[in-house]
Design a protein around this motif. Structure first.
Motif, PDB file in Angstrom:
ATOM      1  N   GLN A 153       0.834  -1.200   0.000  1.00 32.41           N
ATOM      2  CA  GLN A 153       0.000   0.000   0.000  1.00 32.41           C
ATOM      3  C   GLN A 153       0.868   1.249   0.000  1.00 32.41           C
ATOM      4  OE1 GLN A 153      -2.811  -0.407   3.297  1.00 32.41           O
ATOM      5  NE2 GLN A 153      -4.369  -1.019   1.796  1.00 32.41           N
ATOM      6  N   ALA A 154       0.292   2.326  -0.485  1.00 27.69           N
ATOM      7  CA  ALA A 154       1.004   3.599  -0.503  1.00 27.69           C
ATOM      8  C   ALA A 154       1.492   3.937   0.908  1.00 27.69           C
ATOM      9  CB  ALA A 154       0.102   4.695  -1.034  1.00 27.69           C
ATOM     10  N   GLY A 155       2.730   4.415   0.960  1.00 28.73           N
ATOM     11  CA  GLY A 155       3.352   4.709   2.243  1.00 28.73           C
ATOM     12  C   GLY A 155       4.194   3.576   2.784  1.00 28.73           C
ATOM     13  N   VAL A 198       6.773  -4.259  -9.017  1.00 30.04           N
ATOM     14  CA  VAL A 198       6.404  -3.530  -7.800  1.00 30.04           C
ATOM     15  C   VAL A 198       5.062  -2.856  -8.064  1.00 30.04           C
ATOM     16  CG1 VAL A 198       6.974  -1.582  -6.310  1.00 30.04           C
ATOM     17  CG2 VAL A 198       8.772  -3.150  -7.052  1.00 30.04           C
ATOM     18  N   THR A 199       4.098  -3.152  -7.219  1.00 27.22           N
ATOM     19  CA  THR A 199       2.768  -2.579  -7.358  1.00 27.22           C
ATOM     20  C   THR A 199       2.403  -1.869  -6.064  1.00 27.22           C
ATOM     21  OG1 THR A 199       2.108  -4.359  -8.861  1.00 27.22           O
ATOM     22  CG2 THR A 199       0.348  -3.047  -7.855  1.00 27.22           C
ATOM     23  N   VAL A 200       2.101  -0.580  -6.181  1.00 27.46           N
ATOM     24  CA  VAL A 200       1.727   0.231  -5.021  1.00 27.46           C
ATOM     25  C   VAL A 200       0.276   0.655  -5.185  1.00 27.46           C
ATOM     26  CG1 VAL A 200       2.298   2.224  -3.608  1.00 27.46           C
ATOM     27  CG2 VAL A 200       4.104   1.050  -4.887  1.00 27.46           C
ATOM     28  N   ASN A 222      11.179   3.404   0.389  1.00 28.78           N
ATOM     29  CA  ASN A 222      10.297   3.805   1.481  1.00 28.78           C
ATOM     30  C   ASN A 222       9.265   4.816   0.983  1.00 28.78           C
ATOM     31  OD1 ASN A 222      11.872   2.240   3.278  1.00 28.78           O
ATOM     32  ND2 ASN A 222      13.213   3.973   3.711  1.00 28.78           N
ATOM     33  N   SER A 223       8.247   5.013   1.756  1.00 32.91           N
ATOM     34  CA  SER A 223       7.195   5.991   1.421  1.00 32.91           C
ATOM     35  C   SER A 223       6.743   5.818  -0.020  1.00 32.91           C
ATOM     36  CB  SER A 223       7.710   7.416   1.647  1.00 32.91           C
ATOM     37  OG  SER A 223       8.140   7.597   2.971  1.00 32.91           O
ATOM     38  N   LEU A 224       6.448   4.601  -0.375  1.00 31.83           N
ATOM     39  CA  LEU A 224       6.096   4.300  -1.761  1.00 31.83           C
ATOM     40  C   LEU A 224       4.806   4.999  -2.174  1.00 31.83           C
ATOM     41  CD1 LEU A 224       7.189   0.588  -1.817  1.00 31.83           C
ATOM     42  CD2 LEU A 224       7.928   2.314  -3.462  1.00 31.83           C
ATOM     43  N   LYS A 225       4.784   5.398  -3.443  1.00 28.71           N
ATOM     44  CA  LYS A 225       3.634   6.079  -4.032  1.00 28.71           C
ATOM     45  C   LYS A 225       3.091   5.229  -5.170  1.00 28.71           C
ATOM     46  CE  LYS A 225       5.804  10.567  -3.083  1.00 28.71           C
ATOM     47  NZ  LYS A 225       6.238  11.860  -3.667  1.00 28.71           N
ATOM     48  N   THR A 226       1.846   5.478  -5.522  1.00 26.71           N
ATOM     49  CA  THR A 226       1.248   4.696  -6.606  1.00 26.71           C
ATOM     50  C   THR A 226       2.042   4.867  -7.899  1.00 26.71           C
ATOM     51  OG1 THR A 226      -0.293   6.512  -7.055  1.00 26.71           O
ATOM     52  CG2 THR A 226      -1.073   4.747  -5.609  1.00 26.71           C
ATOM     53  N   GLU A 227       2.624   6.037  -8.087  1.00 27.77           N
ATOM     54  CA  GLU A 227       3.398   6.274  -9.318  1.00 27.77           C
ATOM     55  C   GLU A 227       4.724   5.535  -9.342  1.00 27.77           C
ATOM     56  OE1 GLU A 227       2.075   8.614  -7.295  1.00 27.77           O
ATOM     57  OE2 GLU A 227       3.417  10.355  -7.116  1.00 27.77           O
ATOM     58  N   ASP A 228       5.085   4.863  -8.265  1.00 26.04           N
ATOM     59  CA  ASP A 228       6.277   4.014  -8.256  1.00 26.04           C
ATOM     60  C   ASP A 228       5.987   2.633  -8.841  1.00 26.04           C
ATOM     61  OD1 ASP A 228       7.045   5.387  -5.042  1.00 26.04           O
ATOM     62  OD2 ASP A 228       7.984   5.914  -6.959  1.00 26.04           O
ATOM     63  N   THR A 229       4.721   2.359  -9.111  1.00 24.94           N
ATOM     64  CA  THR A 229       4.361   1.069  -9.686  1.00 24.94           C
ATOM     65  C   THR A 229       5.049   0.875 -11.033  1.00 24.94           C
ATOM     66  OG1 THR A 229       2.222   0.982  -8.568  1.00 24.94           O
ATOM     67  CG2 THR A 229       2.456  -0.320 -10.582  1.00 24.94           C
ATOM     68  N   ALA A 230       5.770  -0.213 -11.172  1.00 21.77           N
ATOM     69  CA  ALA A 230       6.527  -0.484 -12.401  1.00 21.77           C
ATOM     70  C   ALA A 230       7.220  -1.838 -12.266  1.00 21.77           C
ATOM     71  CB  ALA A 230       7.575   0.589 -12.641  1.00 21.77           C
ATOM     72  N   VAL A 231       7.792  -2.282 -13.357  1.00 20.55           N
ATOM     73  CA  VAL A 231       8.739  -3.389 -13.300  1.00 20.55           C
ATOM     74  C   VAL A 231      10.124  -2.781 -13.093  1.00 20.55           C
ATOM     75  CG1 VAL A 231       9.778  -5.343 -14.504  1.00 20.55           C
ATOM     76  CG2 VAL A 231       7.339  -4.846 -14.798  1.00 20.55           C
TER      77      VAL A 231
END
Length: 120
Positions: free
Chosen positions: A13-15, A116-118, A83-92
């Protein structure tokens, strides 16, 4: 033969946080550093972070202060703490080993990628 294998991807999840690893096998001659890239469908692969042979790190602006690249030379492993992952970090996410050849110049060996899926 040089091979790279990423692990550690998943859904969060985000964060939240994830730590990616990239194991390197085979003999590397004339390393010019390592890097993490990422790619989403329909877009070009983008550089996320680099680390030089002497440990100097660089990051794209959007991940600065959230991601940390590191390497364990004894274990021949590259890491990316996210850390502090955001939805826009979703990628291979792909790791890359840069090699400099006197005839072919610089080129990368690539891993197969880890998703990686956020979620929000």
């Amino acid at each position: 033969q040089v091979q790279l294998e990423e692990s550690g991807g998943g859904s969060v999840q985000a964060g939240g946080s994830l730590k990616l690893s990239c194991g390197v096998s085979g003999y590397i001659d004339n390393s010019c550093g390592m890097a993490w890239y990422r790619q989403v469908p329909g877009k070009e692969r983008e550089l996320v972070s680099t680390i030089s042979n002497n440990g100097a790190a660089s990051y794209r602006d959007s991940v600065k202060d959230r991601f940390t690249i590191s390497q364990d030379n004894a274990k021949k492993t590259l890491y990316l703490q996210m850390n502090s992952l955001k939805t826009e970090d979703t990628a291979v996410y792909y790791c890359a080993q840069c090699v400099e050849d006197k005839y072919e110049g610089r080129y990368n060996y690539w891993g197969q990628g880890t998703q990686v899926t956020v979620s929000s």
